[in-house]
Every structure is written in C-alpha cells, then in structure tokens.
Design a protein around this motif. Structure first.
Motif, PDB file in Angstrom:
ATOM      1  N   THR A   1       0.381  -8.577  -4.504  1.00 32.07           N
ATOM      2  CA  THR A   1      -0.573  -7.389  -4.949  1.00 32.07           C
ATOM      3  C   THR A   1      -0.729  -6.507  -3.505  1.00 32.07           C
ATOM      4  O   THR A   1      -1.295  -5.389  -3.821  1.00 32.07           O
ATOM      5  N   ALA A   2      -0.821  -7.206  -2.408  1.00 36.86           N
ATOM      6  CA  ALA A   2      -0.901  -6.247  -1.260  1.00 36.86           C
ATOM      7  C   ALA A   2      -0.075  -5.277  -1.005  1.00 36.86           C
ATOM      8  O   ALA A   2      -0.328  -4.366  -0.570  1.00 36.86           O
ATOM      9  N   ASP A   3       1.328  -5.485  -1.207  1.00 40.44           N
ATOM     10  CA  ASP A   3       2.371  -4.713  -1.244  1.00 40.44           C
ATOM     11  C   ASP A   3       2.064  -3.670  -2.217  1.00 40.44           C
ATOM     12  O   ASP A   3       2.379  -2.267  -1.992  1.00 40.44           O
ATOM     13  N   ARG A   4       1.690  -3.890  -3.380  1.00 38.67           N
ATOM     14  CA  ARG A   4       1.547  -2.818  -4.397  1.00 38.67           C
ATOM     15  C   ARG A   4       0.410  -1.912  -4.170  1.00 38.67           C
ATOM     16  O   ARG A   4       0.332  -0.768  -4.523  1.00 38.67           O
ATOM     17  N   ARG A   5      -0.664  -2.584  -3.380  1.00 43.76           N
ATOM     18  CA  ARG A   5      -1.839  -1.731  -3.113  1.00 43.76           C
ATOM     19  C   ARG A   5      -1.588  -0.658  -2.170  1.00 43.76           C
ATOM     20  O   ARG A   5      -2.132   0.564  -2.441  1.00 43.76           O
ATOM     21  N   SER A   6      -0.864  -1.022  -1.371  1.00 43.90           N
ATOM     22  CA  SER A   6      -0.290   0.076  -0.043  1.00 43.90           C
ATOM     23  C   SER A   6       0.408   1.308  -0.938  1.00 43.90           C
ATOM     24  O   SER A   6      -0.019   2.316  -0.465  1.00 43.90           O
TER      25      SER A   6
ATOM     26  N   VAL B   1      -2.041   3.431  -2.766  1.00 44.50           N
ATOM     27  CA  VAL B   1      -2.842   4.295  -1.713  1.00 44.50           C
ATOM     28  C   VAL B   1      -1.885   5.541  -1.287  1.00 44.50           C
ATOM     29  O   VAL B   1      -2.518   6.518  -1.352  1.00 44.50           O
ATOM     30  N   ILE B   2      -0.649   5.151  -0.928  1.00 45.10           N
ATOM     31  CA  ILE B   2       0.020   6.307  -0.535  1.00 45.10           C
ATOM     32  C   ILE B   2       0.518   7.363  -1.777  1.00 45.10           C
ATOM     33  O   ILE B   2       0.287   8.608  -1.646  1.00 45.10           O
ATOM     34  N   ALA B   3       0.459   6.806  -2.866  1.00 44.60           N
ATOM     35  CA  ALA B   3       0.760   7.968  -4.269  1.00 44.60           C
ATOM     36  C   ALA B   3      -0.474   8.524  -4.183  1.00 44.60           C
ATOM     37  O   ALA B   3      -0.450   9.880  -4.539  1.00 44.60           O
ATOM     38  N   ALA B   4      -1.759   7.907  -4.241  1.00 41.31           N
ATOM     39  CA  ALA B   4      -3.038   8.725  -4.438  1.00 41.31           C
ATOM     40  C   ALA B   4      -3.163   9.872  -3.311  1.00 41.31           C
ATOM     41  O   ALA B   4      -3.628  11.038  -3.468  1.00 41.31           O
TER      42      ALA B   4
ATOM     43  N   GLY C   1      -0.762  11.461  -1.827  1.00 43.52           N
ATOM     44  CA  GLY C   1       0.318  12.462  -2.137  1.00 43.52           C
ATOM     45  C   GLY C   1      -0.331  13.500  -3.140  1.00 43.52           C
ATOM     46  O   GLY C   1      -0.152  14.590  -3.128  1.00 43.52           O
ATOM     47  N   ILE C   2      -0.866  12.878  -4.118  1.00 40.73           N
ATOM     48  CA  ILE C   2      -1.245  13.646  -5.442  1.00 40.73           C
ATOM     49  C   ILE C   2      -2.549  14.420  -4.853  1.00 40.73           C
ATOM     50  O   ILE C   2      -2.861  15.662  -5.269  1.00 40.73           O
ATOM     51  N   ALA C   3      -3.328  13.838  -4.139  1.00 42.56           N
ATOM     52  CA  ALA C   3      -4.782  14.727  -3.333  1.00 42.56           C
ATOM     53  C   ALA C   3      -4.143  15.699  -2.618  1.00 42.56           C
ATOM     54  O   ALA C   3      -4.710  17.033  -2.632  1.00 42.56           O
ATOM     55  N   LEU C   4      -3.020  15.707  -1.508  1.00 44.21           N
ATOM     56  CA  LEU C   4      -2.769  16.674  -1.041  1.00 44.21           C
ATOM     57  C   LEU C   4      -1.957  17.690  -1.825  1.00 44.21           C
ATOM     58  O   LEU C   4      -2.173  19.115  -1.506  1.00 44.21           O
ATOM     59  N   GLY C   5      -1.240  17.353  -2.734  1.00 49.37           N
ATOM     60  CA  GLY C   5      -0.806  18.452  -3.875  1.00 49.37           C
ATOM     61  C   GLY C   5      -1.953  19.079  -4.550  1.00 49.37           C
ATOM     62  O   GLY C   5      -1.621  20.515  -4.508  1.00 49.37           O
TER      63      GLY C   5
END
Length: 169
Positions: free
Chosen positions: A104-109, A112-115, A117-121
C-alpha cells in the motif's frame, strides 16, 4: 686491553644475529617448498608418461565398425580423465532479493503524484479564465506623469516640445 662493546654496538650485533636466524628459517621453508613442488612435478610427469605409454592404438580400419568407435571413444575419455582430475565445484549461494512487505505504501505515492498532476492541470486551465474576468487588474493602463510648476499634469502622448505657459505662435 680489549675495548668494551658499547650499548649501540651490542644492540646492532643482536639485531644482525636475529636477522640471520630469520633468513635461515625462510631459506629452509623455501627449500622444503621447492622439494615438494619438484616431487609433485615428477609424479605428474610419471603419470603422464604412463598414460601416454598405454595410449598406443592400433591403426584405424578403412571402414570403422561401431564397436571399435565406441572402444576408441572410451579409451580417449579414460586418458583425459587420468590427466585432468575431476573436481566438483560447490554451487554459489542464491542471492535473495528484497521483498516489499507493504504494497500500500507504493500505491499511496502513485496516488499522490496523480493528484498533484490533476491539480496542476486544473490550475493551468482556470488561470486564463481568472484573468479574463478580472481585466481591470491585468489590463494595459495609461501612464500619467506628475510634477510641479509647468510640468504639472502633463500627460503622455502630447508633444513635449510645446510649453503650456508660452503664447501660441
């Protein structure tokens, strides 16, 4: 009358004697090693000579028969086995790769990176609309100069050569 040996001379003499003893011991060890190497070389040469003496083969027939080919191959293999002793090397230990226990630690990161990217877009998409609805803050404004005396209230765009206080010509 004999001259008495000084302390320095006594120490030097003792050191020389110790060095001579050490050299003699090293030479004795080297002689033993040389003798062992020579004995091993003689034994190997004797074995090779015995194997080569056994290796005399009859002339080959024109059309080899299957049983003679097999016996010749067997004799060749036995000669080679006699020359080079077979050694079984141990298997190297298997390397263990690190195991990830918490997936789950790998999926959490990743989330976070996907969120981010969406916020920057969204920021990039909405910023031009903010500027469009607030043009008074971002628009082009006229430059006004202030001053004192004859320069008071002068506005850019007028001729700078004219004097307001002078009569028109």
């Amino acid at each position: 009358m004999a001259i008495k040996e000084t302390e320095l001379q006594y120490t030097e003499r003792l050191l020389r004697e110790m060095i001579a003893e050490a050299r003699a011991a090293e030479e004795a060890e080297a002689d033993i090693a040389r003798a062992a190497n020579a004995k091993a070389a003689r034994a190997m040469a004797g074995r090779a000579a015995a194997i080569l003496a056994r290796a005399t083969r009859p002339p080959l027939p024109r059309a080899p028969q299957p049983e003679t080919v097999e016996t010749m191959q067997a004799s060749r293999e036995s000669l080679i086995d006699g020359l080079f002793p077979r050694t079984d090397w141990p298997q190297p230990p298997r390397s263990e790769f690190p195991r990830l226990t918490d997936k789950t630690a790998d999926r959490r990161s990743d989330f976070v990176i996907a969120a981010l990217g969406i916020a920057l877009g969204l920021i990039c998409a909405l910023f031009p609309w903010y500027i469009f609805f607030n043009q008074d803050q971002f628009g082009v404004q006229a430059i006004k100069f202030g001053g004192s005396g004859t320069n008071d209230g002068r506005v850019a765009g007028e001729s700078q050569l004219e004097n307001r206080g002078a009569p028109p010509t």
